[in-house]
Design a protein around this motif. Structure first.
Motif, mmCIF file in Angstrom:
data_model
loop_
_atom_site.group_PDB
_atom_site.id
_atom_site.type_symbol
_atom_site.label_atom_id
_atom_site.label_comp_id
_atom_site.label_asym_id
_atom_site.label_seq_id
_atom_site.Cartn_x
_atom_site.Cartn_y
_atom_site.Cartn_z
ATOM 1 N N VAL A 144 -20.787 -4.298 -18.763
ATOM 2 C CA VAL A 144 -20.380 -4.464 -17.200
ATOM 3 C C VAL A 144 -19.024 -3.761 -16.841
ATOM 4 O O VAL A 144 -18.113 -3.800 -17.765
ATOM 5 N N GLN A 157 -17.879 -4.411 -9.343
ATOM 6 C CA GLN A 157 -18.537 -4.282 -10.661
ATOM 7 C C GLN A 157 -19.835 -3.867 -10.695
ATOM 8 O O GLN A 157 -20.773 -3.959 -9.776
ATOM 9 N N ALA A 182 -18.424 -6.266 -22.483
ATOM 10 C CA ALA A 182 -20.005 -6.508 -23.173
ATOM 11 C C ALA A 182 -20.493 -7.517 -22.221
ATOM 12 O O ALA A 182 -19.742 -8.361 -21.629
ATOM 13 N N LEU A 183 -21.816 -7.378 -21.741
ATOM 14 C CA LEU A 183 -22.497 -8.401 -21.000
ATOM 15 C C LEU A 183 -22.709 -9.582 -21.797
ATOM 16 O O LEU A 183 -23.506 -9.568 -23.041
ATOM 17 N N GLU A 189 -21.961 -21.032 -17.402
ATOM 18 C CA GLU A 189 -20.671 -20.800 -17.041
ATOM 19 C C GLU A 189 -19.909 -22.111 -16.781
ATOM 20 O O GLU A 189 -20.292 -23.006 -16.166
ATOM 21 N N HIS A 215 -23.796 -13.416 -6.830
ATOM 22 C CA HIS A 215 -22.567 -13.446 -7.520
ATOM 23 C C HIS A 215 -21.476 -14.187 -6.839
ATOM 24 O O HIS A 215 -20.263 -14.139 -7.004
ATOM 25 N N PHE A 256 -17.144 -18.360 -20.341
ATOM 26 C CA PHE A 256 -18.815 -18.310 -20.643
ATOM 27 C C PHE A 256 -19.121 -19.304 -21.926
ATOM 28 O O PHE A 256 -18.135 -19.198 -22.596
HETATM 29 P P1 AMP Z 1 -15.906 -11.845 -12.112
HETATM 30 O O1 AMP Z 1 -15.609 -11.307 -11.067
HETATM 31 O O2 AMP Z 1 -15.273 -11.299 -13.632
HETATM 32 O O3 AMP Z 1 -15.586 -13.395 -12.202
HETATM 33 O O4 AMP Z 1 -17.481 -12.003 -12.436
HETATM 34 C C1 AMP Z 1 -18.173 -12.631 -11.334
HETATM 35 C C2 AMP Z 1 -19.734 -13.043 -12.161
HETATM 36 O O5 AMP Z 1 -20.274 -12.142 -12.723
HETATM 37 C C3 AMP Z 1 -19.152 -13.988 -13.447
HETATM 38 O O6 AMP Z 1 -19.036 -15.289 -12.876
HETATM 39 C C4 AMP Z 1 -20.675 -14.025 -14.272
HETATM 40 O O7 AMP Z 1 -21.540 -14.576 -13.407
HETATM 41 C C5 AMP Z 1 -20.760 -12.414 -14.115
HETATM 42 N N1 AMP Z 1 -20.331 -11.603 -15.143
HETATM 43 C C6 AMP Z 1 -18.944 -11.058 -14.894
HETATM 44 N N2 AMP Z 1 -18.710 -10.556 -16.315
HETATM 45 C C7 AMP Z 1 -19.457 -10.756 -17.135
HETATM 46 C C8 AMP Z 1 -19.724 -10.349 -18.387
HETATM 47 N N3 AMP Z 1 -18.947 -9.789 -19.298
HETATM 48 N N4 AMP Z 1 -20.843 -10.869 -18.981
HETATM 49 C C9 AMP Z 1 -21.790 -11.618 -18.288
HETATM 50 N N5 AMP Z 1 -21.666 -11.942 -16.833
HETATM 51 C C10 AMP Z 1 -20.486 -11.751 -16.475
#
Ligand code: AMP
Length: 374
Positions: A144, A157, A182-183, A189, A215, A256
């Motif tokens: 990501v 993202q 890394a994904l 969550e 999202h 996670f």
């Molecule tokens: P964030 O803005 O970083 O909170 O990302 C929003 C959502 O995208 C998260 O709650 C996850 O569902 C997904 N996500 C973000 N980063 C990752 C990652 N490295 N691996 C898997 N899912 C991700």
């Protein structure tokens, strides 16, 4: 630590629903609130005793705001940290501006988490297409790519699944800096909200499970449907980070859980959090009251939960249309934020349903519990 006396005024930067629910908790404790926001009709300003129109970019508005308040807190993170520093010269600001600054940038945030012994997935800072190519080689795909600042609800993202996604993502998200992560193939969550007082005392709400749609947080299950070892690990990670960060107020830690039960931190929010809305109805002291208590120098009682809960966000016009039905349904606790227009993706309110403690996932079953919202 001198507690803020009743009738004192707590200044809240930001006019959204988190400020609104904080102001409502403050009122119950006998405090007034004064909001810094760009509209007198913002959700928080509607329930506060005063409002200063403006933002943290505006020195004049900040000076007028400081005159009206005894202590300052904030309800969102995309604000000007230098403005917060200027305020801190006049009034106590909680959480401290340094904690906000650190969490505003994904690279400084992840460096801090790892530096404090907190686990994350692999990540690499990226400034150029060349660095992205190297980072993709090191981390592998899928990954990501995220802007380091100002991302929320999935904005800023892109998921990189194949090498052909890489250039397109870099161009679309530009300008750099970015972070490549890394994904994580997560099983679920979860998040933990910690309250920390001016004297360092900490209490933490039970870890909850968060399910997203487009999202955006859709549903929170309290407690998270994971084993006790994972709950304990999440609690320890979150309290360690709140302590290292010197938070006064709340720290929400999003994590996670991967398919091997490993817990990894995704991100931090030094403020009330959407995944803690259930605490209003399922806990004697909600996240918002804990926040106000910490900021006001009051004691922090245990963050106990008297019920299990499912919280469902009402997002956009489609879900707001359920409102009349929600008002009629037995056992649904409705919350509406007073926002004008139900734009797509906009959080308009939420609904909580309580269950006897220990009864999630049965006798109803989680899917059945969710069914009432469909
Ligand atoms: P964030 O803005 O970083 O909170 O990302 C929003 C959502 O995208 C998260 O709650 C996850 O569902 C997904 N996500 C973000 N980063 C990752 C990652 N490295 N691996 C898997 N899912 C991700």
């Amino acid at each position: 630590m001198t507690p803020l006396p009743p009738n004192a005024t707590i200044g809240i930067i930001g006019g959204g629903q988190l400020g609104r629910m904080s102001a409502m908790a403050a009122a119950r404790l006998g405090y007034r609130t004064h909001i810094l926001a760009d509209s007198a009709d913002s959700p928080a300003a509607q329930v506060a005793s005063g409002v200063t129109l403006g933002s943290t970019e505006d020195a004049d508005a900040l000076a007028r705001f400081a005159e009206q308040v005894d202590v300052v807190t904030f309800e969102f993170e995309n604000l000007n940290a230098a403005g917060l520093d200027a305020l801190a010269e006049k009034r106590p600001v909680y959480p401290p501006p340094a904690a906000l600054r650190l969490t505003q940038d994904r690279v400084s945030e992840k460096s801090f988490i790892n530096g404090s012994g907190g686990p994350t997935g692999s990540w690499i800072p990226v400034f150029s297409p060349q660095e992205l190519a190297v980072a993709v080689q090191q981390i592998g795909l899928p990954g990501v790519l995220k802007t380091t600042r100002l991302g929320y609800d999935g904005r800023g993202q892109a998921i990189l699944r194949t090498h052909s996604d890489v250039k397109e993502a870099f161009d679309r998200l530009s300008p750099a800096p970015f972070i490549l992560e890394a994904l994580v193939d997560f099983a679920c969550e979860i998040s933990v909200i910690v309250a920390r007082g001016q004297d360092g005392q900490m209490v933490a709400f039970d870890a909850v499970e968060n399910r997203h749609r487009n999202h955006i947080l859709d549903v929170t299950l309290a407690p998270a449907q994971v084993g006790s070892a994972i709950l304990a690990t999440a609690h320890e990670i979150a309290t360690d980070l709140a302590s290292s960060l010197g938070i006064v107020g709340l720290l929400a830690v999003e994590m996670f859980v991967d398919r091997n039960g490993r817990v990894m931190v995704n991100e931090l929010a030094p403020r009330p959090h959407n995944s803690g809305h259930w605490t209003i109805d399922a806990c004697p002291i909600s996240q918002f009251e804990m926040h106000i208590r910490a900021v006001a120098g009051l004691p922090l009682p245990p963050a106990t939960r008297h019920s299990d809960a499912v919280m469902k966000n009402l997002v956009g016009p489609e879900e707001l249309a359920l409102w009349p039905e929600i008002l009629r349904a037995p056992g649904l606790i409705p919350h509406l934020y007073g926002k004008g227009e139900a734009l797509p993706g906009r959080k308009m309110g939420h609904v909580t349903r309580l269950f006897p403690k220990g009864s999630l996932p049965g006798p109803f079953g989680i899917e059945a519990a969710l069914e009432v919202f469909r």
